[in-house]
Write an enzyme that holds these catalytic residues in place. Structure first.
Site, PDB file in Angstrom:
ATOM      1  N   ASP A  13       0.809  -1.227   0.000  1.00 60.09           N
ATOM      2  CA  ASP A  13       0.000   0.000   0.000  1.00 60.09           C
ATOM      3  C   ASP A  13       0.838   1.270   0.000  1.00 60.09           C
ATOM      4  O   ASP A  13       0.459   2.280   0.592  1.00 60.09           O
ATOM      5  CB  ASP A  13      -0.970   0.020   1.196  1.00 60.09           C
ATOM      6  CG  ASP A  13      -1.797  -1.243   1.254  1.00 60.09           C
ATOM      7  OD1 ASP A  13      -2.274  -1.657   0.191  1.00 60.09           O
ATOM      8  OD2 ASP A  13      -1.950  -1.805   2.348  1.00 60.09           O
ATOM      9  N   GLU A  14       1.976   1.240  -0.678  1.00 61.98           N
ATOM     10  CA  GLU A  14       2.839   2.433  -0.727  1.00 61.98           C
ATOM     11  C   GLU A  14       2.447   3.379  -1.870  1.00 61.98           C
ATOM     12  O   GLU A  14       3.193   4.309  -2.176  1.00 61.98           O
ATOM     13  CB  GLU A  14       4.321   2.025  -0.903  1.00 61.98           C
ATOM     14  CG  GLU A  14       4.898   1.204   0.243  1.00 61.98           C
ATOM     15  CD  GLU A  14       4.814  -0.286  -0.047  1.00 61.98           C
ATOM     16  OE1 GLU A  14       4.137  -0.663  -1.018  1.00 61.98           O
ATOM     17  OE2 GLU A  14       5.408  -1.079   0.718  1.00 61.98           O
ATOM     18  N   LYS A  16       2.115   2.479  -5.100  1.00 56.81           N
ATOM     19  CA  LYS A  16       3.003   2.161  -6.221  1.00 56.81           C
ATOM     20  C   LYS A  16       2.315   2.348  -7.570  1.00 56.81           C
ATOM     21  O   LYS A  16       2.939   2.754  -8.537  1.00 56.81           O
ATOM     22  CB  LYS A  16       3.482   0.699  -6.122  1.00 56.81           C
ATOM     23  CG  LYS A  16       4.297   0.406  -4.907  1.00 56.81           C
ATOM     24  CD  LYS A  16       4.668  -1.061  -4.833  1.00 56.81           C
ATOM     25  CE  LYS A  16       3.524  -1.981  -4.503  1.00 56.81           C
ATOM     26  NZ  LYS A  16       2.925  -1.825  -3.194  1.00 56.81           N
ATOM     27  N   GLY A  40      -4.060  -4.122  -4.614  1.00 53.77           N
ATOM     28  CA  GLY A  40      -5.039  -3.121  -5.025  1.00 53.77           C
ATOM     29  C   GLY A  40      -4.281  -1.870  -5.412  1.00 53.77           C
ATOM     30  O   GLY A  40      -3.695  -1.212  -4.561  1.00 53.77           O
ATOM     31  N   HIS A  41      -4.224  -1.598  -6.695  1.00 55.07           N
ATOM     32  CA  HIS A  41      -3.460  -0.436  -7.162  1.00 55.07           C
ATOM     33  C   HIS A  41      -4.430   0.644  -7.643  1.00 55.07           C
ATOM     34  O   HIS A  41      -5.198   0.424  -8.563  1.00 55.07           O
ATOM     35  CB  HIS A  41      -2.497  -0.852  -8.283  1.00 55.07           C
ATOM     36  CG  HIS A  41      -1.402  -1.757  -7.778  1.00 55.07           C
ATOM     37  ND1 HIS A  41      -0.561  -2.461  -8.595  1.00 55.07           N
ATOM     38  CD2 HIS A  41      -1.021  -2.058  -6.516  1.00 55.07           C
ATOM     39  CE1 HIS A  41       0.292  -3.156  -7.851  1.00 55.07           C
ATOM     40  NE2 HIS A  41       0.026  -2.936  -6.590  1.00 55.07           N
ATOM     41  N   ARG A 144       2.246 -29.013  -6.462  1.00 54.43           N
ATOM     42  CA  ARG A 144       2.089 -29.514  -7.836  1.00 54.43           C
ATOM     43  C   ARG A 144       0.895 -30.443  -8.099  1.00 54.43           C
ATOM     44  O   ARG A 144       0.227 -30.307  -9.094  1.00 54.43           O
ATOM     45  CB  ARG A 144       3.374 -30.183  -8.349  1.00 54.43           C
ATOM     46  CG  ARG A 144       4.484 -29.162  -8.541  1.00 54.43           C
ATOM     47  CD  ARG A 144       5.844 -29.770  -8.363  1.00 54.43           C
ATOM     48  NE  ARG A 144       6.014 -30.184  -6.979  1.00 54.43           N
ATOM     49  CZ  ARG A 144       6.885 -31.065  -6.558  1.00 54.43           C
ATOM     50  NH1 ARG A 144       7.684 -31.650  -7.410  1.00 54.43           N
ATOM     51  NH2 ARG A 144       6.982 -31.382  -5.286  1.00 54.43           N
ATOM     52  N   GLN A 227       2.275  -5.723  -3.279  1.00 54.39           N
ATOM     53  CA  GLN A 227       2.590  -5.802  -1.839  1.00 54.39           C
ATOM     54  C   GLN A 227       3.904  -5.038  -1.571  1.00 54.39           C
ATOM     55  O   GLN A 227       4.256  -4.163  -2.349  1.00 54.39           O
ATOM     56  CB  GLN A 227       2.665  -7.259  -1.350  1.00 54.39           C
ATOM     57  CG  GLN A 227       1.320  -7.992  -1.349  1.00 54.39           C
ATOM     58  CD  GLN A 227       0.948  -8.580  -2.698  1.00 54.39           C
ATOM     59  OE1 GLN A 227       1.765  -9.206  -3.352  1.00 54.39           O
ATOM     60  NE2 GLN A 227      -0.270  -8.378  -3.119  1.00 54.39           N
ATOM     61  N   THR A 302      -7.746  -1.155  -0.413  1.00 56.41           N
ATOM     62  CA  THR A 302      -8.379  -1.099  -1.745  1.00 56.41           C
ATOM     63  C   THR A 302      -9.083  -2.421  -2.044  1.00 56.41           C
ATOM     64  O   THR A 302     -10.110  -2.461  -2.708  1.00 56.41           O
ATOM     65  CB  THR A 302      -7.292  -0.887  -2.835  1.00 56.41           C
ATOM     66  OG1 THR A 302      -6.419   0.127  -2.385  1.00 56.41           O
ATOM     67  CG2 THR A 302      -7.881  -0.482  -4.159  1.00 56.41           C
ATOM     68  N   THR A 303      -8.514  -3.510  -1.561  1.00 54.79           N
ATOM     69  CA  THR A 303      -9.066  -4.824  -1.870  1.00 54.79           C
ATOM     70  C   THR A 303     -10.124  -5.251  -0.859  1.00 54.79           C
ATOM     71  O   THR A 303     -11.142  -5.808  -1.215  1.00 54.79           O
ATOM     72  CB  THR A 303      -7.911  -5.862  -1.919  1.00 54.79           C
ATOM     73  OG1 THR A 303      -7.011  -5.436  -2.936  1.00 54.79           O
ATOM     74  CG2 THR A 303      -8.400  -7.256  -2.248  1.00 54.79           C
ATOM     75  N   GLY A 305     -11.182  -3.151   2.054  1.00 52.38           N
ATOM     76  CA  GLY A 305     -11.851  -2.069   2.788  1.00 52.38           C
ATOM     77  C   GLY A 305     -11.449  -2.004   4.253  1.00 52.38           C
ATOM     78  O   GLY A 305     -11.925  -1.147   5.001  1.00 52.38           O
ATOM     79  N   ARG A 308      -6.414   0.387   7.732  1.00 55.79           N
ATOM     80  CA  ARG A 308      -5.007  -0.001   7.854  1.00 55.79           C
ATOM     81  C   ARG A 308      -4.455   0.481   9.189  1.00 55.79           C
ATOM     82  O   ARG A 308      -4.828   1.556   9.664  1.00 55.79           O
ATOM     83  CB  ARG A 308      -4.193   0.607   6.714  1.00 55.79           C
ATOM     84  CG  ARG A 308      -4.613   0.063   5.372  1.00 55.79           C
ATOM     85  CD  ARG A 308      -3.813   0.679   4.234  1.00 55.79           C
ATOM     86  NE  ARG A 308      -4.328   0.220   2.949  1.00 55.79           N
ATOM     87  CZ  ARG A 308      -4.477   0.987   1.874  1.00 55.79           C
ATOM     88  NH1 ARG A 308      -4.120   2.253   1.904  1.00 55.79           N
ATOM     89  NH2 ARG A 308      -4.967   0.485   0.768  1.00 55.79           N
ATOM     90  N   MET A 334       2.657  10.114  -0.449  1.00 57.06           N
ATOM     91  CA  MET A 334       1.752  10.559   0.615  1.00 57.06           C
ATOM     92  C   MET A 334       2.389  11.576   1.572  1.00 57.06           C
ATOM     93  O   MET A 334       1.955  11.698   2.711  1.00 57.06           O
ATOM     94  CB  MET A 334       1.258   9.361   1.459  1.00 57.06           C
ATOM     95  CG  MET A 334       0.808   8.157   0.682  1.00 57.06           C
ATOM     96  SD  MET A 334      -0.752   8.389  -0.144  1.00 57.06           S
ATOM     97  CE  MET A 334      -1.885   7.748   1.016  1.00 57.06           C
ATOM     98  N   ASP A 336       2.060  14.670   1.535  1.00 57.27           N
ATOM     99  CA  ASP A 336       1.028  15.670   1.858  1.00 57.27           C
ATOM    100  C   ASP A 336       0.202  15.282   3.080  1.00 57.27           C
ATOM    101  O   ASP A 336      -0.314  16.157   3.781  1.00 57.27           O
ATOM    102  CB  ASP A 336       0.098  15.869   0.649  1.00 57.27           C
ATOM    103  CG  ASP A 336      -0.474  14.549   0.152  1.00 57.27           C
ATOM    104  OD1 ASP A 336       0.329  13.675  -0.226  1.00 57.27           O
ATOM    105  OD2 ASP A 336      -1.709  14.387   0.172  1.00 57.27           O
TER     106      ASP A 336
HETATM  107  P1  IMP Z   1      -2.550 -12.664   1.473  1.00 55.77           P
HETATM  108  O1  IMP Z   1      -1.574 -12.097   0.515  1.00 55.77           O
HETATM  109  O2  IMP Z   1      -3.985 -12.404   1.100  1.00 55.77           O
HETATM  110  O3  IMP Z   1      -2.292 -14.110   1.776  1.00 55.77           O
HETATM  111  O4  IMP Z   1      -2.361 -11.902   2.884  1.00 55.77           O
HETATM  112  C1  IMP Z   1      -1.174 -12.067   3.667  1.00 55.77           C
HETATM  113  C2  IMP Z   1      -0.813 -10.730   4.331  1.00 55.77           C
HETATM  114  O5  IMP Z   1      -0.403  -9.820   3.334  1.00 55.77           O
HETATM  115  C3  IMP Z   1      -1.966 -10.061   5.080  1.00 55.77           C
HETATM  116  O6  IMP Z   1      -1.442  -9.372   6.199  1.00 55.77           O
HETATM  117  C4  IMP Z   1      -2.491  -9.053   4.070  1.00 55.77           C
HETATM  118  O7  IMP Z   1      -3.155  -7.982   4.675  1.00 55.77           O
HETATM  119  C5  IMP Z   1      -1.189  -8.630   3.402  1.00 55.77           C
HETATM  120  N1  IMP Z   1      -1.378  -8.158   2.028  1.00 55.77           N
HETATM  121  C6  IMP Z   1      -1.600  -8.891   0.932  1.00 55.77           C
HETATM  122  N2  IMP Z   1      -1.698  -8.122  -0.157  1.00 55.77           N
HETATM  123  C7  IMP Z   1      -1.520  -6.872   0.254  1.00 55.77           C
HETATM  124  C8  IMP Z   1      -1.457  -5.604  -0.417  1.00 55.77           C
HETATM  125  O8  IMP Z   1      -1.580  -5.502  -1.640  1.00 55.77           O
HETATM  126  N3  IMP Z   1      -1.245  -4.528   0.368  1.00 55.77           N
HETATM  127  C9  IMP Z   1      -1.047  -4.617   1.701  1.00 55.77           C
HETATM  128  N4  IMP Z   1      -1.075  -5.760   2.363  1.00 55.77           N
HETATM  129  C10 IMP Z   1      -1.307  -6.881   1.651  1.00 55.77           C
END
Ligand code: IMP
Length: 433
Positions: A13-14, A16, A40-41, A144, A227, A302-303, A305, A308, A334, A336
């Site tokens: 969530d930086e 990107k 979630g971008h 596999r 991520q 974003t994914t 809701g 954070r 961010m 600002d």
């Molecule tokens: P998973 O990737 O759904 O298995 O979640 C594993 C961990 O990664 C959890 O703490 C999620 O909240 C975190 N996580 C997964 N995808 C994202 C992302 O795109 N942004 C921030 N945290 C994420």
């Protein structure tokens, strides 16, 4: 021209997506190479907001070819929804989006398994995943026996494969939790995934061949990380991580390009820290400042809701991530959001068991016990959203940037002061190549 990569250096969530979109100008291709619909971008172009989960952010630039490579786990329902959403916003992906036939497919049993474990593991041990089936799909990839790749969806034995897998999955779910509410109709799943495969047929191809050709031509390719580095399966805060190599080390494996091709890695850092889900977060703020940051930064997933968790910038964690990923420069987003704070703190070390520690431990217990050691810097009041060059930033904001660069050990060459493409400060020394 070399390949470049944009990756997160915190817990995701930086922001990107916005930077990738900004940097696609002049690129031939943008590649998503790990993770899946857990990402979630959000990208804002001319006041219009686009939310992407699986499709590379380069899709918003009509001149760019977009690739979802082998390292991604792909949920066909999600990508089809995303394609339709883009179509409704006037963006056609045909001929500009290619999906690897090697990418592993997320099925309903993966999502069910994610839910099952989420319900069974309570309290502080709960990973708090995004429930998108990511971990279970990667687990099947590595195992596999029960894995199905995108290229397998049109094979004649698909129904048979689904039948075998459903039998095994139902038995294991019911073994763990007899009351777990799950029905899996083999024929219905088969029909559904055949239909997905037909809809995606024109986009599924050998993207490895496309990328190797691009490497051979020295084409301009941007690799878009999902991520953040601290969620990396091997080098993050295990087990509170995602299931792929989300730091710089994952680029070549996920995309299928030789390491020498990726010559510049831009590490994205948010001006503060956030994290969603469980796991240690030494500089977390559980007070009104944390709440202020959450509200101002709209820090909700974003994914999913989910709100954070927010905290001060952790220079120990980010320095580790920057070294691990081998970043050439940093992009701070961010900035600002910090306006209006009287004081800004930066975590410069930890106290663990009465000792000062300046490194990022592999042991989650150490990080959970770590008390942050802070350095305090003056805050600033001005609204930064209209600033377009570093000289327009208040002196305290510039001081903050300088100190972060010093602590992390890399120059900050891009600064984002708002969600729009235009709200970006580019340092004169910044070069893509
Ligand atoms: P998973 O990737 O759904 O298995 O979640 C594993 C961990 O990664 C959890 O703490 C999620 O909240 C975190 N996580 C997964 N995808 C994202 C992302 O795109 N942004 C921030 N945290 C994420």
């Amino acid at each position: 021209m070399p390949g470049i990569a944009v990756i997160g250096l915190q817990w995701g969530d930086e922001a990107k997506g916005k930077l990738v979109d900004r940097l696609t100008e002049g690129q031939e291709m943008v590649v998503r190479y790990q993770g899946g619909a857990n990402a979630g971008h959000t990208v804002v172009v001319n006041g219009k907001t686009y939310k992407l989960h699986l499709i590379p952010s380069g899709i918003l630039n009509p001149a760019v070819t977009n690739i979802v490579s082998a390292g991604v786990v792909l949920d066909p329902a999600t990508i089809l929804r995303e394609i339709e959403g883009l179509r409704l916003q006037g963006i056609d992906v045909q001929g500009r989006l290619w999906l690897s036939d090697r990418a592993h497919v997320v099925f309903p049993w993966h999502i069910a398994e994610d839910r099952l474990w989420n319900e069974m593991v309570a309290g502080a041990d709960n990973l708090g995943t995004t429930l998108r089936g990511i971990g279970p799909c990667y687990r099947d990839k590595v195992g596999r026996s029960f894995a199905i790749r995108l290229g397998d969806l049109l094979q004649p034995n698909l129904r048979e494969r689904i039948g075998e897998i459903v039998q095994f999955k139902l038995a294991s779910f019911r073994g763990f939790q007899p009351s777990f509410p799950i029905e899996m109709d083999v024929d219905a799943i088969h029909a559904q995934y055949r239909d997905y495969a037909e809809q995606l047929r024109n986009m599924v191809t050998d993207t490895t061949a496309i990328l190797l050709d691009a490497v051979g031509r020295d084409a301009r390719v941007l690799f878009e990380g999902a991520q953040g580095s601290l969620l990396d399966i091997d080098y993050g805060t295990f087990p509170f991580v995602t299931s792929s190599n989300s730091s710089g080390v994952g680029i070549t494996a996920g995309a299928g390009v030789p390491p020498h091709f990726v010559q510049k890695i831009i590490g994205v850092i948010k001006a503060y820290s956030t994290r969603v889900g469980g796991g240690p977060f030494p500089s977390e703020l559980q007070d009104s400042i944390g709440e202020q940051i959450r509200q101002r930064g709209k820090e909700y997933g974003t994914t999913t809701g989910r709100p954070r968790r927010c905290g001060w910038f952790d220079a120990v964690a980010v320095r580790y991530a920057a070294r691990l990923s081998g970043v050439s420069c940093l992009a701070m987003t961010m900035l600002d959001v910090l306006s209006g704070l009287e004081e800004i703190r930066v975590c410069v070390g930890y106290e663990i068991g009465g000792r000062r520690v300046d490194s990022f431990s592999a042991q989650v217990q150490d990080l959970a016990a770590a008390r942050p050691i802070y350095e305090s810097l003056p805050g600033f009041d001005q609204d930064l959203t209209g600033c377009r060059c570093a000289e327009e930033l208040p002196a305290a904001a510039r001081r903050y940037l300088e100190r972060i660069a010093e602590l992390v050990g890399a120059p900050i060459e891009l600064i984002s002061v708002g969600p729009d493409r235009q709200q970006t400060i580019v340092a004169p020394e910044f070069q893509l190549a």
